[in-house]
Design an enzyme around this catalytic site. Structure first.
Site, PDB file in Angstrom:
ATOM      1  CD  GLU A   1      15.855  10.510  45.683  1.00  0.00           C
ATOM      2  OE1 GLU A   1      15.472  11.680  45.564  1.00  0.00           O
ATOM      3  OE2 GLU A   1      17.066  10.180  45.529  1.00  0.00           O
TER       4      GLU A   1
ATOM      5  CG  ASP B   1      18.732   4.855  45.944  1.00  0.00           C
ATOM      6  OD1 ASP B   1      18.048   5.506  46.756  1.00  0.00           O
ATOM      7  OD2 ASP B   1      18.810   5.172  44.734  1.00  0.00           O
TER       8      ASP B   1
END
Length: 414
Positions: free
Chosen positions: A178, A83
């Site tokens: 994350e 991400d």
């Protein structure tokens, strides 16, 4: 030798897929578009010949490169997240490749006069003669952490194609979310099956980190009272004015822009205010556990003192711990840091062992039973339009992965 052009091609194929995570979502992954890259990665792992490739219902990806030696070797892992931060847009990323950089200003976007300059970003001067990948000035790049993913993928491909390099079993893990602090939340450590791992999520070449902030988030709610402003005397309580009392009660120089190294901070990152109610959102960070606890206690005390001062329950606070300093879990197994340091030195990379002024999946994984230091991925200026990555740093990070695997196998030869 790592194929430079293939590495660039792989990296660009990843960063041009929008994987921005969403802190306001309760799903995992937090944004559906993260599946686009997750599914691509799972397919690529299978196609290159990795074993036990899996992608679960939350988009966590795991794969195995089997050992090619007969003796027992600890199982090691390499982990990155796919991400990108919601702090700056990751949609329609248009990478620009700068060959043979010579220390000049780089015009990222002439129309908007966006310039990446070594006068402001001095680290650029470390990479004279190298190939840089930058943004076009309108998005982030996504080297955090698609550089790490690229390096792990290229390293696995290289080890598969070069079986003369001896290694034990290697596990690969890629995680969502994350950037919003949830990357390790649903990571199945038992399934992963590694004795220890490394996140490839650092910045400058040579970085090797096994200390990070203790972290918490705080939401301060300031309650006001709205009445007609023409008849407000003695009646209106403007929560925004009261909110400034709270802001000014905290140490002004203990903020991100005034701290470095091991120094902690309070960071006010969001204000949402009306007369009736204002919400302040903070993050609290410190490497020292006792000082970290004292910072949280100070916030509670400020709320108490201000409520006492104004003889009213104007202020409410909610503090939640986010992650803790992995040093406590890594120090008992410092040989895993030593191996990474040895790998860097063998490749003529000067190790830069320093604390992370942030957190990684590794900080949470270390507390979940998987000690997990952090290694450089090569990028700079994360989370914004000035992000860039030197290709040579990515190549070196790929080589470090291979060398760690080789050294680990050799050390346990018996």
């Amino acid at each position: 030798m790592i194929d430079k052009q293939q590495l660039i091609k792989r990296f660009i194929s990843y960063v041009t897929i929008d994987t921005e995570s969403d802190p306001n979502s309760d799903t995992t992954p937090s944004s559906a578009k993260q599946w686009d890259l997750a599914n691509k990665l799972a397919k690529e792992l299978k196609d290159m010949g990795m074993s036990d490739v899996s992608i679960d219902e939350n988009a966590y990806i795991m794969a195995t490169l089997p050992s090619n030696v007969e003796h027992d070797v600890p199982v090691i892992g390499f982990i990155s997240h796919f991400d990108t931060t919601p702090d700056f847009t990751g949609a329609n990323v248009k990478p620009q490749i700068v060959e043979n950089y010579q220390g000049e200003d780089l015009v990222l976007n002439a129309e908007e006069n966006i310039i990446l300059s070594p006068d402001y970003f001095e680290d650029l001067l470390l990479y004279k003669g190298q190939t840089l990948i930058t943004t076009d000035g309108t998005t982030l790049l996504g080297a955090d952490d698609k550089a790490g993913i690229t390096e792990i993928m290229e390293a696995m491909k290289y080890l598969i194609n070069n079986p003369q390099i001896k290694h034990g079993t290697i596990k690969v893990g890629f995680t969502p979310d994350e950037e919003i602090g949830r990357g390790a939340h649903k990571f199945n450590v038992e399934k992963f099956g590694a004795d220890w791992a490394y996140t490839m999520d650092g910045s400058q070449i040579g970085e090797l980190e096994y200390e990070n902030f203790n972290a918490a988030g705080a939401t301060v709610k300031v309650n006001g009272k709205i009445v007609h402003p023409g008849y407000a005397k003695g009646k209106m309580i403007n929560s925004m004015y009261f909110a400034t009392e709270f802001i000014n009660a905290l140490p002004r120089l203990e903020t991100p822009e005034h701290t470095e190294g091991y120094e902690g901070f309070f960071h006010l990152y969001s204000i949402d205010g009306l007369v009736e109610e204002t919400t302040l959102k903070y993050i609290i960070r410190d490497h020292d556990k006792d000082i970290f606890e004292a910072r949280k206690a100070l916030l509670e005390k400020v709320v108490f003192d201000l409520n006492t001062k104004f003889e009213n329950e104007v202020f409410e606070i909610d503090i939640k711990d986010q992650y803790f300093n992995m040093k406590e879990k890594v120090e008992p197994v410092m040989h895993i840091v030593d191996i990474a340091e040895e790998a860097m030195k063998a490749l003529d990379i000067k190790p830069l062992i320093k604390p992370i002024r942030g957190g990684t999946d590794g900080s949470q994984l270390s507390y979940m039973g998987l000690p997990c230091p952090n290694i450089f991925a090569g990028g700079h200026n994360f989370h914004g339009r000035y992000e860039y990555v030197p290709v040579e740093s990515m190549i070196k990070a790929t080589e470090v992965i291979c060398k760690i695997a080789e050294i680990t196998a050799e050390k346990y030869k018996g």
